[in-house]
Design an enzyme around this catalytic site. Sequence first.
Site, PDB file in Angstrom:
ATOM      1  CB  SER A  82      -0.949  -0.026   1.207  1.00  0.00           C
ATOM      2  OG  SER A  82      -1.860   1.054   1.152  1.00  0.00           O
TER       3      SER A  82
ATOM      4  CG  HIS B 153      -4.112  -0.884  -0.867  1.00  0.00           C
ATOM      5  ND1 HIS B 153      -3.931  -0.747   0.488  1.00  0.00           N
ATOM      6  CD2 HIS B 153      -4.628  -2.130  -1.045  1.00  0.00           C
ATOM      7  CE1 HIS B 153      -4.308  -1.850   1.109  1.00  0.00           C
ATOM      8  NE2 HIS B 153      -4.732  -2.705   0.198  1.00  0.00           N
TER       9      HIS B 153
ATOM     10  CG  ASP C 144      -5.748  -5.294   2.672  1.00  0.00           C
ATOM     11  OD1 ASP C 144      -6.402  -6.315   2.953  1.00  0.00           O
ATOM     12  OD2 ASP C 144      -5.497  -4.946   1.510  1.00  0.00           O
TER      13      ASP C 144
END
Length: 340
Positions: A161, A188, A281
């Site tokens: 991310s 992401h 996540d």
Amino acid sequence: MKIAIANDVPMAAEALRRVVASTTEHQVLWIARTGLEAVQLCAANRPDLILMDLNMPELDGVEATRLIMEQSPCAILVVTGQPQYNVNQVFRALGAGALDVTATPVLQGGAGGDAQLLAKIHTIDKLIRHSGGNQAMQPKGVNGQPPVPAAIHTLVAIGASTGGPAAVAAMLAGWTAPPDCAIVVVQHIDQHFADNFAKWLGEQLAMPVRVIADGDDLQPGTVLIAKSNDHLTLDQNGRLGYDAAPRDYAYRPSVDVFFHCVAQHWRGAAIGVLLTGMGRDGAEGLLAMRRAGHATVAQDQASSAVYGMPRAAAELDAAQLVLPLDRIGALLRSTTGAKP
């Protein structure tokens, strides 16, 4: 949210101020006209989110982002004119710690741009407020354990991310995966910028890089990039696809969803790698991979732009190894038999 604006163009700064002021849940904390001013104001009065332009005097948005993430870390959204024409700068900013990128709305007649910017702000607000994360639902699949596709024996599953683009490029640089190895990256990033990410990453690596279309098979010796705001999945036949569920999950595409698929369906060797990023996540999915007998690695704090996702994995004991970025790359090469 308390939102700050860093933009040296008065009309652009006013357009951003009006978008933020149009909502009741957000307020403009301050407006910086230079990158250096943004760094100083952030140190004195840290916002929840900075809307950061790329091209500013004294310090550009990339360097301002890097300094803020070192000195007064907070969420940063790159908001700049025509980001598709500033690919290198965009990915340098993402590598320095920015969360995402979107185009600057115009002062007049910019309803579409306003909505897109507000949607990005809403998503980041959700990430900040729920950084503990919701546990990702495991995608539906068919029971059974079919054989691994003949051409591929090892799957490297990478999740990243904030700071991820630069981390992925550094980790995979300088070597070529062997022909029996496939690499899948879940980063992401907004679907509209995924093609540019793949192109940029391909310029950094010796391996072919391409985005994943729904229904694609794993490709040997190739880096495959998730390109949808839906979640990337892997079925029992080694086929890749996208699924909108879970719809209310803030992380899109979700690393957790893909890692759970690997744990559930992949019967060859697999290595799960969780890199720098905000939130949690990927931690639950990495744990599922470890419990399924696969190798699991998380990036260490010192080399992470944001030590959120890897920290969550370490806290769950999901990672067998916690390593600096350069050692993760070396581990992948030695484990897969890839030549430098």
